[in-house]
Scaffold this motif. Structure first.
Motif, PDB file in Angstrom:
ATOM      1  N   CYS A   1     -17.606  -4.115   9.879  1.00 20.35           N
ATOM      2  CA  CYS A   1     -18.098  -3.246   8.808  1.00 20.35           C
ATOM      3  C   CYS A   1     -17.315  -1.943   8.830  1.00 20.35           C
ATOM      4  CB  CYS A   1     -19.579  -2.903   9.002  1.00 20.35           C
ATOM      5  SG  CYS A   1     -20.665  -4.317   9.141  1.00 20.35           S
TER       6      CYS A   1
ATOM      7  N   ALA B   1     -24.552   0.534   2.924  1.00 17.44           N
ATOM      8  CA  ALA B   1     -25.296  -0.733   2.844  1.00 17.44           C
ATOM      9  C   ALA B   1     -26.369  -0.781   3.915  1.00 17.44           C
ATOM     10  CB  ALA B   1     -24.326  -1.911   2.999  1.00 17.44           C
TER      11      ALA B   1
ATOM     12  N   ASP C   1     -18.800  -3.918   4.304  1.00 16.14           N
ATOM     13  CA  ASP C   1     -19.440  -2.796   3.598  1.00 16.14           C
ATOM     14  C   ASP C   1     -19.689  -1.632   4.570  1.00 16.14           C
ATOM     15  OD1 ASP C   1     -20.663  -1.341   1.573  1.00 16.14           O
ATOM     16  OD2 ASP C   1     -21.828  -3.056   0.842  1.00 16.14           O
ATOM     17  N   THR C   2     -20.245  -0.544   4.071  1.00 19.93           N
ATOM     18  CA  THR C   2     -20.436   0.644   4.905  1.00 19.93           C
ATOM     19  C   THR C   2     -21.740   0.600   5.687  1.00 19.93           C
ATOM     20  OG1 THR C   2     -21.325   1.759   2.971  1.00 19.93           O
ATOM     21  CG2 THR C   2     -19.055   2.259   3.566  1.00 19.93           C
TER      22      THR C   2
END
Ligand code: AN7
Length: 362
Positions: free
Chosen positions: A56, A191, A320-321
């Motif tokens: 991530c 996220a 994703d973050t």
């Protein structure tokens, strides 16, 4: 209203402290002067090693960069500003350490008397030194945080002394500004958010902040929230009060969290969960952060990363973050850091001996 002094000089364009930065989202009268030390605006550090490890885009919200070295300052600027607005002359809190350090500093700045109740022998040295140096009346009881909190609730209900634990709603209001900063920096909510949980005020604050920012159109989505407790102090995992909580992460050595229901709701409503990590896992994560990322946090803070490493095989937002909140500075608890590190090498004051020692150290 009070006579808390407003500085007559300015600090330029950049807002000083979370009240100046986010006043429109905070419940204050427009003319209330902020009691502030310039808290907030903390670094969102890209975690290069951890990003590879977890797959991530991982960021560390480094709350150690607040004036007293923990996230508590965001809530304390609000709680003390409100206390002054209400004409209070004294504040009180129970604390595992960081709240007492922050309350003592902000109370000193506002000229309020500050009383802190702490569990005897279970508060890290850095935090104790802060409470004492800022002039708080520090009282150690031979009981844990949960009992200390019962005492200060009782005292604040009967006497003219304001409670500044996170039961105080203004603490939550101030602490939600960290969620705002994350969104302002990333352009949207991450996220996923990973966060340590003790008395459960902070997870409640972040969840409130993310929801308010989405409602006001500043964010498009909400993060999944993962909360982590220490295995020896895990009431929200067990579903019952832990009578004698025990963990090396003394900041979260809490068996009966005041905002436990709200923490569970934040996890559930976000699609996340609250789980636990052992002391060994916490310390391993603390060392990894220090040695792979160059980021020094206290043990309780490392629980957020320990949890990701432990449970991350399932449920992470790959690609994703992901933001892990590092709530307090490693320097708060030097003893725990030194005890788990390589021993210092002793050497004669002799150039050759020093060179030999370096060679042998590998
Ligand atoms: C570094 O100082 O409860 O779940 O009395 O110091 O909002 O309680 C500290 C808690 C996480 C947990 N990380 O936050 C206190 C106290 C650090 C902390 C927590 C604390 P909450």
């Amino acid at each position: 209203m009070t006579d808390y002094p407003v500085p007559s000089y300015t600090l330029g364009e950049r807002p000083f402290g979370v009240i100046a930065r986010y006043r429109e989202y905070l419940p204050l009268k427009p003319d209330t002067p902020a009691v502030t030390l310039g808290e907030g605006d903390t670094p969102l550090v890209p975690a290069l090693w951890l990003s590879q490890e977890l797959g991530c885009r991982v960021f560390l919200k480094y709350e150690a960069a607040n004036p007293t070295g923990s996230f508590k300052d965001r809530g304390m600027t609000m709680a003390i500003t409100k206390a002054v607005e209400d004409g209070a002359t004294a504040v009180i809190c129970a604390s595992t350490g960081n709240t007492s350090a922050s309350a003592a500093a902000y109370a000193a700045r506002a000229g309020l008397r500050c009383v802190v109740l702490i569990p005897e022998g279970k508060i890290a040295m850095g935090k104790l030194s802060q409470a004492l140096m800022h002039g708080a009346v520090a009282i150690a009881i031979d009981g844990n945080f949960d009992l200390a909190l019962e005492f200060v609730k009782d005292i604040s209900e009967r006497r003219a002394i304001t409670l500044v634990n996170s039961l105080n709603p203004y603490r939550i209001e101030g602490q939600k500004t960290s969620a705002f900063e994350i969104v302002d920096r990333l352009g949207d909510a991450p996220a996923m958010l990973s966060i340590p949980v003790g008395n459960a005020g902070n997870i409640t604050s972040y969840w409130k902040g993310f929801r308010e920012y989405k409602d006001s159109g500043n964010a498009q989505r909400l993060p999944v929230v993962w909360g982590f407790q220490a295995a020896g102090a895990n009431p929200l995992v067990r579903g019952e009060v832990v009578k004698n909580p025990e963990t090396v992460a003394t900041a979260i050595r809490i068996g009966n969290p005041a905002r436990g229901d709200e923490a569970l709701a934040a996890a559930r409503d976000s699609g996340g969960v609250i789980r636990d990590v052992t002391d060994a896992e916490i310390l391993a994560a603390q060392r990894l952060l220090a040695q792979k990322e160059g980021v020094f946090c206290e043990p309780a803070s490392a629980a957020s990363v320990a949890g990701l490493l432990k449970y991350g095989s399932k449920g992470l937002p790959k690609g994703d973050t992901l933001v892990a909140v590092l709530t307090g500075h490693g320097l708060k608890d030097p003893q725990t850091a030194i005890e788990q590190s390589q021993p210092i090498l002793h050497c004669r004051a002799d150039l050759e001996a020093v060179e030999e020692t370096i060679a042998n150290a590998g």
